[in-house]
Scaffold this motif. Structure first.
Motif, mmCIF file in Angstrom:
data_model
loop_
_atom_site.group_PDB
_atom_site.id
_atom_site.type_symbol
_atom_site.label_atom_id
_atom_site.label_comp_id
_atom_site.label_asym_id
_atom_site.label_seq_id
_atom_site.Cartn_x
_atom_site.Cartn_y
_atom_site.Cartn_z
ATOM 1 N N VAL A 55 46.036 32.812 46.616
ATOM 2 C CA VAL A 55 47.323 33.900 46.767
ATOM 3 C C VAL A 55 48.070 33.035 45.759
ATOM 4 O O VAL A 55 48.778 33.871 44.453
ATOM 5 N N VAL A 71 52.426 42.031 44.225
ATOM 6 C CA VAL A 71 53.005 41.541 44.787
ATOM 7 C C VAL A 71 51.957 41.899 46.090
ATOM 8 O O VAL A 71 50.918 41.771 46.418
ATOM 9 N N PRO A 72 52.937 40.232 47.117
ATOM 10 C CA PRO A 72 52.310 39.351 47.782
ATOM 11 C C PRO A 72 51.583 39.872 49.158
ATOM 12 O O PRO A 72 50.604 40.060 48.959
ATOM 13 N N GLY A 73 52.791 40.802 49.642
ATOM 14 C CA GLY A 73 52.205 41.517 50.631
ATOM 15 C C GLY A 73 51.532 42.573 50.722
ATOM 16 O O GLY A 73 50.427 43.001 51.511
ATOM 17 N N SER A 74 50.504 42.577 49.558
ATOM 18 C CA SER A 74 49.705 43.540 49.366
ATOM 19 C C SER A 74 48.571 43.086 49.137
ATOM 20 O O SER A 74 47.324 44.372 49.166
ATOM 21 N N ALA A 76 44.487 41.531 49.625
ATOM 22 C CA ALA A 76 43.835 41.600 49.995
ATOM 23 C C ALA A 76 42.595 41.154 49.817
ATOM 24 O O ALA A 76 42.137 40.860 48.610
ATOM 25 N N TYR A 99 40.498 39.486 45.503
ATOM 26 C CA TYR A 99 41.287 39.942 45.935
ATOM 27 C C TYR A 99 41.783 41.442 45.184
ATOM 28 O O TYR A 99 42.049 41.228 44.158
ATOM 29 N N GLY A 101 45.690 43.763 45.033
ATOM 30 C CA GLY A 101 46.793 44.258 45.222
ATOM 31 C C GLY A 101 47.624 44.950 44.366
ATOM 32 O O GLY A 101 46.700 44.540 43.298
#
Length: 145
Positions: A55, A71-74, A76, A99, A101
């Motif tokens: 990440v 956006v780090p929380g998004s 996958a 990933y 995101g």
């Protein structure tokens, strides 16, 4: 896409290039970047720095290359792929952890990136072998036109 790993190409004597990439789809096309002086397009991303997580690498590389913030929380993970860097050097393999995101900001070519483009499956021949594996999987899943 599935959370599958394709890693049948590494073995003794193989040099591994460890990378992370951002799969960004829009209207059945995938975002591609072309580095100054290169002909091929690549899925945006790059090589990991010592001690970086996937990440951290993804966030840094995308911001450097495309001037947007993931956006780090998004974020996958969608898959990890391996393929020779090209036909001439089968003993050099690229491993690409991919990933998705969300992002903030406006996409723009920056740093070593000369051009960005929205690529379809018809552009498969314009990307390196490891990216072609991603194109194939996206096409099979109906996500790439």
């Amino acid at each position: 896409m599935t959370d599958a790993t394709t890693d049948a190409v590494t073995g003794p004597g193989t040099r591994l290039i460890d990378t992370v990439a951002w799969i960004h789809l829009r209207d059945g096309r995938i975002l591609g970047t072309r580095t100054r002086g290169k002909e091929l397009f690549y899925i945006p991303g790059g090589k990991r720095h010592d001690g970086e997580s996937d990440v951290q690498t993804l966030l840094r590389e995308v911001e450097e290359e495309l001037t947007v913030a993931i956006v780090p929380g998004s974020v996958a993970h969608v898959g990890t792929y391996e393929a020779p860097v090209d036909r001439r050097t089968p003993d050099v393999v690229v491993r690409m952890a991919c990933y998705t995101g969300d992002h903030r900001g406006t996409l723009a070519a920056s740093s070593e990136i000369e051009e960005i483009a929205w690529l379809s499956y018809a552009d498969r021949g314009r990307v390196p072998p490891v990216d072609q594996l991603v194109f194939d999987e996206l096409r099979a899943a109906g996500e790439l036109s």
